[in-house]
Design a protein around this motif. Structure first.
Motif, PDB file in Angstrom:
ATOM      1  N   VAL A 260      -5.929   7.778  -1.884  1.00 58.97           N
ATOM      2  CA  VAL A 260      -6.859   7.553  -0.775  1.00 58.97           C
ATOM      3  C   VAL A 260      -6.031   7.319   0.484  1.00 58.97           C
ATOM      4  CG1 VAL A 260      -8.613   6.002   0.159  1.00 58.97           C
ATOM      5  CG2 VAL A 260      -8.657   6.618  -2.270  1.00 58.97           C
ATOM      6  N   LEU A 261      -6.413   7.980   1.574  1.00 59.71           N
ATOM      7  CA  LEU A 261      -5.650   7.899   2.818  1.00 59.71           C
ATOM      8  C   LEU A 261      -6.299   6.935   3.800  1.00 59.71           C
ATOM      9  CD1 LEU A 261      -3.293   9.062   4.542  1.00 59.71           C
ATOM     10  CD2 LEU A 261      -4.901  10.815   5.342  1.00 59.71           C
ATOM     11  N   ASN A 262      -5.495   6.078   4.402  1.00 59.29           N
ATOM     12  CA  ASN A 262      -5.936   5.231   5.504  1.00 59.29           C
ATOM     13  C   ASN A 262      -5.302   5.749   6.789  1.00 59.29           C
ATOM     14  OD1 ASN A 262      -6.950   2.719   6.870  1.00 59.29           O
ATOM     15  ND2 ASN A 262      -4.749   2.435   7.169  1.00 59.29           N
ATOM     16  N   ILE A 263      -6.129   5.916   7.823  1.00 55.81           N
ATOM     17  CA  ILE A 263      -5.631   6.340   9.132  1.00 55.81           C
ATOM     18  C   ILE A 263      -6.164   5.370  10.177  1.00 55.81           C
ATOM     19  CG2 ILE A 263      -5.573   8.172  10.867  1.00 55.81           C
ATOM     20  CD1 ILE A 263      -6.115  10.184   8.624  1.00 55.81           C
ATOM     21  N   ASN A 264      -5.264   4.714  10.867  1.00 49.65           N
ATOM     22  CA  ASN A 264      -5.662   3.779  11.911  1.00 49.65           C
ATOM     23  C   ASN A 264      -6.069   4.507  13.183  1.00 49.65           C
ATOM     24  OD1 ASN A 264      -5.031   0.915  10.909  1.00 49.65           O
ATOM     25  ND2 ASN A 264      -3.161   2.027  10.400  1.00 49.65           N
TER      26      ASN A 264
END
Length: 368
Positions: free
Chosen positions: A260-264
């Protein structure tokens, strides 16, 4: 046994996560405060079709009051009712009547109560005031008893202090184990990398750089994109667009994709120390998380062991390419254990009590 406090909370929405990224944060904090003996009334406007896209009924751990966004008469009644609260909270980003509320809640101060500004997007609020020296909120900052933020660390604290804040304390995002936890995999969400986030102006370029670039580099891999606003965006053929993913499906998504990718958002990446709610949601489900690099990530999860960090779409692709099933599960389990031991909303609620000096009738847990 001491009596809990009465808290009046003016925020965007507790019952709907539709175009409302703060919903998970509100729910976790407020449920934990309730479990510690406090009584929260959450005032939210009927705006942005959130009431038509509710993903939960009114909870038994908070009283929800929905007021009309057409005119201020209903809001004024809510403010008058809130006058008797021990703590009055104005959250940032309500979406309607924000300037009015920022000033009016301060008029509710009386002997024995506290008025708090709770900034759920401190980087955006601070950048807004920096760009506009005439912003009326600048003059109000020193009048609040406390400024609480859901992220930002020392850069945000220093910025608020420079504006005259009496006190500024980060109350970081966290995990609510009641709502985010491991579940069985769901075929709808099977893939190599999933990203969940609404399409926003200060996020889109980073989504292109970290998610869509990685997808273009791995044409044989399956990518999943969830969130509102992406329907008219051209996407690589290996990206499946899911649309708005309701919160009741977040666990299944986090447990089904290999990573799962987190992008701020831009502003959060610049300030650092601002892990998104999605990070803790995914960690709570035991997901293997890949995040774009941000200052302070190591305070929450250990890079390489509990989370994977990428500085570019190329590095995201490299992580996905190298990530085996067993390695994915190992990293996900390590993240789950870390957040359960240090980063739950029970920990955060205990911190809120400490900062505000609130009595608790619940069981205290160690603060992260």
């Amino acid at each position: 046994m001491s009596k809990g406090s009465r808290i009046a909370f003016f925020g965007s929405s507790l019952v709907s996560a539709y175009w409302n990224g703060a919903a998970t944060y509100y729910r976790g904090i407020i449920r934990a405060l309730h479990e510690r003996g406090h009584h929260v009334t959450f005032y939210e406007p009927d705006a942005y079709e959130r009431q038509q896209h509710r993903d939960m009924a009114d909870p038994d751990w908070a009283r929800v009051v929905v007021y009309s966004a057409r005119g201020t008469e209903a809001l004024e009644r809510c403010l008058e009712e809130a006058r008797d609260a021990d703590v009055v909270v104005k959250a940032s980003g309500v979406g309607v009547f924000d300037a009015l509320l920022e000033a009016r809640v301060l008029e509710l101060r009386r002997s024995g109560n506290q008025v708090v500004f709770w900034d759920v997007d401190a980087p955006a609020t601070l950048e807004r005031m920096e760009k506009d020296p005439s912003d009326p909120f600048r003059a109000l900052v020193p009048r609040y008893d406390h400024i609480l933020t859901y992220g930002g660390g020392e850069p945000v604290v220093s910025a608020y202090r420079a504006l005259g804040a009496r006190e500024c304390v980060p109350i970081y995002n966290a995990l609510d184990p009641h709502t985010h936890h491991p579940v069985a995999a769901d075929a709808r969400f099977e893939g190599d990398l999933a990203f969940l986030g609404n399409r926003l102006p200060d996020r889109e370029a980073r989504v292109e750089a970290f998610f869509l670039k990685a997808a273009s580099l791995l044409p044989g891999s399956r990518f999943l994109l969830g969130g509102s606003g992406w329907g008219d965006r051209a996407l690589p053929e290996n990206v499946k667009y899911l649309g708005h993913v309701y919160t009741q499906d977040h666990n299944a998504l986090n447990c089904s994709a290999r990573a799962v990718l987190n992008i701020n958002r831009d502003s959060m990446a610049r300030f650092g120390f601002s892990p998104a709610t999605r990070v803790f949601e995914a960690a709570g489900a035991g997901a293997c998380i890949i995040t774009d690099a941000f200052k302070g990530v190591e305070l929450f999860l250990e890079p390489g062991k509990e989370i994977l960090v990428a500085h570019s779409g190329e590095e995201v692709a490299a992580h996905v390419r190298a990530l085996s099933g067993p390695e994915s599960r190992r990293i996900g389990q390590a993240a789950l254990q870390r957040v359960l031991s240090e980063h739950t909303y029970a920990h955060r609620a205990s911190k809120v009590e400490e900062v505000l000096g609130l009595p608790s009738t619940g069981t205290r847990e160690r603060v992260a």
